[in-house]
Scaffold this motif. Sequence first.
Motif, PDB file in Angstrom:
ATOM      1  N   VAL A 180     -67.736 -24.578 -60.472  1.00  0.00           N
ATOM      2  CA  VAL A 180     -68.331 -24.133 -59.208  1.00  0.00           C
ATOM      3  C   VAL A 180     -67.288 -24.168 -58.089  1.00  0.00           C
ATOM      4  O   VAL A 180     -67.150 -23.213 -57.308  1.00  0.00           O
ATOM      5  CB  VAL A 180     -69.545 -25.007 -58.853  1.00  0.00           C
ATOM      6  CG1 VAL A 180     -70.077 -24.637 -57.472  1.00  0.00           C
ATOM      7  CG2 VAL A 180     -70.642 -24.862 -59.900  1.00  0.00           C
ATOM      8  N   ASN A 211     -64.837 -21.344 -58.351  1.00  0.00           N
ATOM      9  CA  ASN A 211     -65.400 -20.076 -57.878  1.00  0.00           C
ATOM     10  C   ASN A 211     -65.362 -19.991 -56.365  1.00  0.00           C
ATOM     11  O   ASN A 211     -64.985 -18.956 -55.792  1.00  0.00           O
ATOM     12  CB  ASN A 211     -66.845 -19.925 -58.370  1.00  0.00           C
ATOM     13  CG  ASN A 211     -66.919 -19.451 -59.804  1.00  0.00           C
ATOM     14  OD1 ASN A 211     -66.043 -18.733 -60.281  1.00  0.00           O
ATOM     15  ND2 ASN A 211     -67.962 -19.864 -60.504  1.00  0.00           N
ATOM     16  N   SER A 263     -72.521 -20.123 -60.131  1.00  0.00           N
ATOM     17  CA  SER A 263     -72.398 -21.380 -59.381  1.00  0.00           C
ATOM     18  C   SER A 263     -73.765 -21.902 -58.953  1.00  0.00           C
ATOM     19  O   SER A 263     -74.048 -23.108 -59.039  1.00  0.00           O
ATOM     20  CB  SER A 263     -71.517 -21.150 -58.145  1.00  0.00           C
ATOM     21  OG  SER A 263     -70.214 -20.745 -58.532  1.00  0.00           O
TER      22      SER A 263
END
Length: 871
Positions: free
Chosen positions: A487, A490, A563
């Motif tokens: 996450v 990203n 995410s």
Amino acid sequence: MPGSGLNPAADRKRRRLRRLRLLVVSAILAILFGIMGAMTQNVVAQLNTLRSAASDNLQWTLSQVDAEFLRFRHALDTARVEVHLGQTTAAQLADLRKRFDIFYSRIDTFRATGTYSTLRRNAEFKQNFEVIRQARDRMSALADLPDAGLVAALDQMDREAETVAPVVRALSVMGLAQFATHSDATRIAVTTTLARLALMAGGMFVAISLLAVLLLRMYRLSERRAVDQMLTTARMRTVIQTSLDGIVVCDRAARILDFSPAAEAIFGCTVEEVTGQDLLTLVKPEEDRDRSLAAALRNPAPETLGRLYVDGIGRDGRVFPAEISLRVAEGDQGQIFVLFIRDISQIRQAEADLIEAHDRAVAGEKAKAEFVAVMSHEMRTPLNGLLGTMSLLADTRLDPQQKTYLGSMEVSGRLLSALVNDVLDISQLEAGMMRLQSRPFRLSDIVEDVIANQHGLARVNGITLDWGWQSPPFEPAVGDPDKIRQVLLNFVNNAIKFTPRGGVRIEIEALDPAAPVSEVELRVIDTGLGIAEADLERIFRDFEMIDSSYGRRSGTGLGLGISRRLAGLMGGEVGVESTQGEGSVFWMRLPLERSAAALPLPEGTAAVPPDAAAPGHALSVLIVEDNEINRIILHDMVTLAGHAVTEACDGREGVARAAETRFDVILMDISMPVMDGRAATRAIRMGTGASAAAPIVAITAHALPEEVAAFRAAGMTDVLKKPINRKELLAALAEVSGAAPQAEGMGAVARPTGPLFDASRLVPDDSAPVSAALRALTGRFIDQMDAMALDLADEPQAGDPAARMQLLHRCAGAAGTFGAVALHARLHAIETAWKSGDSQPLADAARNIPPLWQETRGQILAWLERMPPGA
């Protein structure tokens, strides 16, 4: 609603209250009537007494005593005058005697008659009466004389009469006064009785009036109740007539009393046909006799009433599933049962259709997941060939233009690999196949990894990239570091791509850093283009891109959607705050628990540098891979690092080569024909070949957590994910060759080239002291393993195999915890073989396990001796 009949208990209570009120009023009226009857009888008696004029007669008699005495004296005086005149006659003397006799009888009346008993009780009256009586007796003796004697005694009689005259007068007056008082008392008593009687009559009137009003109200209420009952009956009849559920009423003997039209439609019988029949003939006998309709009718207890499911029997013999709701009520003839019956054939069919649809959907999802897994493997296999070839090509002599082309190819390949990973992640999340891992980690390590990964991209874009804690550090924590890293990567990658100038900063803040569990927020702050407010709600959707024009920046719109899903899977959430033209803040909040376990050195400190060489000596490596291109690439990567390579085209050939030759490391593909990688690994571990204890590294595109666990359960040491990265491959070779034992075979455990014991499982580094508690626990572990080895050596074939397997299972867990990696792998392989139905490795454990434990034991004791003591 009162009188509606919907609440029989309340209606019965109201009826009892009405009957009680009526009974009380009736009792009061009966008492009043009794009292009035007694008083009326008393008044009648008194009136009868008054009507007989006894009181008047008594007063007249008393007055006549005085009058008769005066007449007597008048006759006496007349006789005396006639005597003096010499004209006395016998008639005059007879008249005198007559008057005396009348006076005598009046006086005697007071003595003999009970009417004068009240007067006789008066002392004064009694005294006067006695005086008169004595004088009367004396005068009576004179009156009884012959006429001559009487004439001679007239003067004496006159003196007696003169003496008694005042007494007679007083007696008469006293009697009159006494009876006057008595008459007054009698009149007062009669008047009082009449007044009471009138009062009672008034009370009776009021009571009768109240009774009349009550009866009138009851009459009107009964009329209203009758109307309400008629309306209720009509409504109930309408409900019963229109109800889709059949309504059946029966008694305790299960005789049908009523049958609704819906019940007629369900069973195909008319009410005339079933009335009086046995209800149980309409249902099939139930297997569960304690929870059956017959049991509920026999014993209407709360646990037997309620909802029942039976098989009904129609008139035509059709058997259908039915749902029955059973309740007890009170009828005119005692307890009755009301049953609401519903034909649930369509519901059951709908449930079956729904289950079938669900099974088809699950099968479809499973097929989809399997398809995605296969396709990811199929795509990663040529990607592995492309990227591996490019990695090897980069080590050759190239001119600048060729290097430029090669760099472009490698970037495109990495982007394609990332896209494949994103699609696989989306499929796993949608199918619910992605699982979380929970292990201790440092947030600072994750952030530094992300910065190291994205540092080159930030430098190319000319922006800064840094990070910092905004609260006291909350680490080590327990969670899934890989998901958190994905996450955060990203967020940072997007921030760098959309930040033309300025910088990107990562901030970490624990909202309650002193607590054992805290919510931690990771923020990625950039000074980039920003996002319009209207677009903030949709950027976390799958395949959503803010700029969909041909001039947009690279991206598929999957990263933020993944995410969001990953954060939700970890129990957290993601969000964004942005001002267009000024920058954005992407954040993720996660609940994390502080870890009490000591961690080894930060991740990455043992990583192999880009040009890292192989371990200090050349390794003998077996590559088991069915794809020729991948096999060639792996061969070149390993040989260029200075190692010797042997190849096998499938799992069966790999098992055969591992049995013939001792290899330092085996690189095992998972998806292969003839025999896959897991089966080949189990065969190697369970056999007694030369490489039975060699480290086996899985080479696969299947890298789900449950799949990795299955690989390790099969006996694999490590897992490398396709496409293979050369750095990761060299690091894996360096790690497994230095940590895992090598042996001539399971039967004769030779002295390993690497350590059997991994001390990093117990302490973070070699300089850390070993506490007294840890030394004690390690001693207990050694005792436990010694006992296991002794049991296996003394009685290799004795005892229950399942019990021996449980012993080895417990020891395998302890071996893994205390860093006995080779022993743990061997015990785990035996357990895996046992679960698959092969008991031979368990039978060979007495020959294989004790020597391996002795080697491991020596390394543990040596480690304890050289480590500094701690508190």
